[in-house]
Design an enzyme around this catalytic site. Structure first.
Site, PDB file in Angstrom:
ATOM      1  N   SER A  35      42.049  49.068  41.363  1.00 54.55           N
ATOM      2  CA  SER A  35      41.057  48.683  42.383  1.00 54.55           C
ATOM      3  C   SER A  35      41.378  49.281  43.745  1.00 54.55           C
ATOM      4  CB  SER A  35      41.037  47.159  42.546  1.00 54.55           C
ATOM      5  OG  SER A  35      40.580  46.553  41.379  1.00 54.55           O
ATOM      6  N   HIS A  66      35.745  50.717  41.272  1.00 49.96           N
ATOM      7  CA  HIS A  66      36.119  51.382  40.014  1.00 49.96           C
ATOM      8  C   HIS A  66      34.973  52.300  39.570  1.00 49.96           C
ATOM      9  CE1 HIS A  66      39.764  49.088  38.788  1.00 49.96           C
ATOM     10  NE2 HIS A  66      39.231  48.152  39.553  1.00 49.96           N
ATOM     11  N   HIS A  88      37.947  46.010  32.677  1.00 49.11           N
ATOM     12  CA  HIS A  88      38.800  44.817  32.568  1.00 49.11           C
ATOM     13  C   HIS A  88      38.262  43.877  31.500  1.00 49.11           C
ATOM     14  CE1 HIS A  88      39.421  46.308  36.669  1.00 49.11           C
ATOM     15  NE2 HIS A  88      40.622  45.753  36.618  1.00 49.11           N
ATOM     16  N   TYR A  90      37.895  40.774  31.851  1.00 53.72           N
ATOM     17  CA  TYR A  90      36.968  39.785  32.434  1.00 53.72           C
ATOM     18  C   TYR A  90      35.534  40.306  32.550  1.00 53.72           C
ATOM     19  CZ  TYR A  90      37.823  42.196  36.902  1.00 53.72           C
ATOM     20  OH  TYR A  90      37.940  43.145  37.883  1.00 53.72           O
ATOM     21  N   GLU A  91      35.364  41.611  32.391  1.00 53.02           N
ATOM     22  CA  GLU A  91      33.991  42.147  32.414  1.00 53.02           C
ATOM     23  C   GLU A  91      33.254  41.836  31.113  1.00 53.02           C
ATOM     24  OE1 GLU A  91      33.681  46.219  34.351  1.00 53.02           O
ATOM     25  OE2 GLU A  91      35.846  45.939  34.322  1.00 53.02           O
ATOM     26  N   ALA A 118      45.974  46.986  41.700  1.00 56.90           N
ATOM     27  CA  ALA A 118      46.094  46.167  42.902  1.00 56.90           C
ATOM     28  C   ALA A 118      46.587  44.806  42.424  1.00 56.90           C
ATOM     29  CB  ALA A 118      44.741  46.033  43.577  1.00 56.90           C
ATOM     30  N   MET A 219      45.116  41.464  37.066  1.00 54.82           N
ATOM     31  CA  MET A 219      44.204  41.204  35.947  1.00 54.82           C
ATOM     32  C   MET A 219      44.081  42.417  35.023  1.00 54.82           C
ATOM     33  SD  MET A 219      41.244  39.378  38.207  1.00 54.82           S
ATOM     34  CE  MET A 219      41.662  38.181  39.488  1.00 54.82           C
ATOM     35  N   SER A 220      45.130  43.229  34.959  1.00 50.98           N
ATOM     36  CA  SER A 220      45.036  44.459  34.143  1.00 50.98           C
ATOM     37  C   SER A 220      46.421  44.902  33.702  1.00 50.98           C
ATOM     38  CB  SER A 220      44.382  45.568  34.975  1.00 50.98           C
ATOM     39  OG  SER A 220      45.257  45.981  36.006  1.00 50.98           O
ATOM     40  N   ASN A 243      47.345  41.723  48.761  1.00 48.18           N
ATOM     41  CA  ASN A 243      47.308  40.434  49.468  1.00 48.18           C
ATOM     42  C   ASN A 243      48.525  39.650  49.019  1.00 48.18           C
ATOM     43  OD1 ASN A 243      45.582  40.428  46.885  1.00 48.18           O
ATOM     44  ND2 ASN A 243      46.078  38.271  47.130  1.00 48.18           N
ATOM     45  N   HIS A 255      38.051  40.277  47.080  1.00 50.17           N
ATOM     46  CA  HIS A 255      37.984  41.636  46.522  1.00 50.17           C
ATOM     47  C   HIS A 255      37.839  42.658  47.661  1.00 50.17           C
ATOM     48  CE1 HIS A 255      37.647  44.541  43.334  1.00 50.17           C
ATOM     49  NE2 HIS A 255      36.458  44.955  43.732  1.00 50.17           N
TER      50      HIS A 255
HETATM   51  N1  HPA Z   1      45.377  37.658  42.071  1.00 50.02           N
HETATM   52  C1  HPA Z   1      45.047  38.291  40.935  1.00 50.02           C
HETATM   53  N2  HPA Z   1      44.742  39.565  40.886  1.00 50.02           N
HETATM   54  C2  HPA Z   1      44.763  40.260  42.032  1.00 50.02           C
HETATM   55  C3  HPA Z   1      45.077  39.663  43.251  1.00 50.02           C
HETATM   56  C4  HPA Z   1      45.393  38.292  43.274  1.00 50.02           C
HETATM   57  O1  HPA Z   1      45.685  37.696  44.321  1.00 50.02           O
HETATM   58  N3  HPA Z   1      45.002  40.631  44.206  1.00 50.02           N
HETATM   59  C5  HPA Z   1      44.650  41.770  43.569  1.00 50.02           C
HETATM   60  N4  HPA Z   1      44.510  41.557  42.246  1.00 50.02           N
END
Ligand code: HPA
Length: 290
Positions: A35, A66, A88, A90-91, A118, A219-220, A243, A255
């Site tokens: 991301s 993406h 992903h 989740y998609e 990310a 998440m990947s 973050n 996001h």
């Molecule tokens: N949590 C989960 N996935 C992420 C985060 C997060 O804080 N930041 C970027 N991808």
């Protein structure tokens, strides 16, 4: 769509054949851009760009940040295949479909896979913009049974019970650390935990993830590592910390923030990947043949 699906080998071979007709060489390095990291692909020279949606079997990518393109070209003298974006779980895809492009890379001859993502920093020492070089992972998701290798094993792809004791190649990790240090990039080695997403973590989940020894959450990546190791590739994975997660302060991740910090992370990750590839010159064949 179920969480698992059985994809016949012929489907992967059709995608590999489609790509072979359009690319003039056999890529040895694979790179996946997470991301906000898509601009990284601008560094690839003499490139050919293909849309995921045109490649048979490739999952369409639906998330902002993406683009869903394959870029094939040269980076630091290596023939490279870049996935500019990833699909992903989740998609709504099966875990096998999200890793479809990694299997296709295996068929095309990729020997080293570099994954980027990310991630949210769990380790209190991490700051947004830092890089985490993955030393290990916790596949919470896989531990609950969602694994791209679920189903009958095909020995042509790899062994039934692949070893993950050194999933992240120690020599590549050491090189990445050395390059980051030489370039003055804030980088740490650490443990990545994958969750299914797309909702971000609750404060109680953040506490739990810290307790079990995770340094960053995303998440990947983990299913891709499993498939790549199953296929015998060497793996290097880099998280861009977009973050930080603090269970005692309410600072919701977003996001947009992930994409914004991506702009700081692109040159850092690019410098690390370039440095690693430079050191690998001559170590792996850069065959022009299929
Ligand atoms: N949590 C989960 N996935 C992420 C985060 C997060 O804080 N930041 C970027 N991808």
């Amino acid at each position: 769509m179920d969480v698992h699906e059985r994809i016949p080998r012929a489907e992967y071979e059709a995608a590999a054949a489609w790509l072979r007709e359009r690319i003039p060489f056999s890529p040895r390095i694979g790179l996946v851009l997470g991301s906000g990291l898509a601009p990284f692909a601008n560094a690839v020279e003499a490139s050919i760009t293909l849309a995921f949606t045109d490649i048979p079997g490739f999952p369409a990518v639906t998330v902002e940040g993406h683009p869903g393109r394959v870029i094939v070209g040269q980076l630091e003298g290596h023939p490279i295949m870049v996935l500019q974006g990833r699909a992903h779980f989740y998609e709504g895809y099966s875990v096998q479909r999200t890793t479809f492009p990694i299997r296709v890379m295996q068929l095309l001859g990729v020997r080293i896979l570099i994954l980027t993502n990310a991630a949210g920093g769990l380790n209190p020492e991490f700051r947004p913009g830092d890089v985490m070089i993955l030393r290990d992972h916790i596949g919470l998701f896989g531990m609950a049974g969602i694994n791209p290798l679920r189903g009958p094993n095909e020995m042509d792809w790899g062994p039934r019970f692949p070893d993950l004791s050194q999933a992240y190649d120690p020599a590549l990790r050491a090189l990445a650390c050395k390059v980051a240090q030489a370039e003055g990039i804030p980088a740490h080695e650490g443990v990545y935990v994958m969750l299914g997403g797309p909702s971000f973590e609750t404060p109680a989940e953040v506490r739990f993830l810290r307790l079990i020894g995770a340094d960053a959450v995303g998440m990947s990546t983990v299913p891709e590592v499993i498939v790549a190791r199953h296929g015998g590739m060497r793996v290097l994975a880099l998280s861009g910390i977009s973050n930080t997660l603090n269970p005692d302060a309410i600072e919701p991740p977003s996001h947009e923030e992930v994409l914004r910090v991506g702009q700081v992370l692109v040159p850092r990750l690019l410098a690390i990947v370039r440095g690693v590839l430079r050191s690998l010159r001559g170590e792996i064949s850069s065959s022009q043949n299929q």
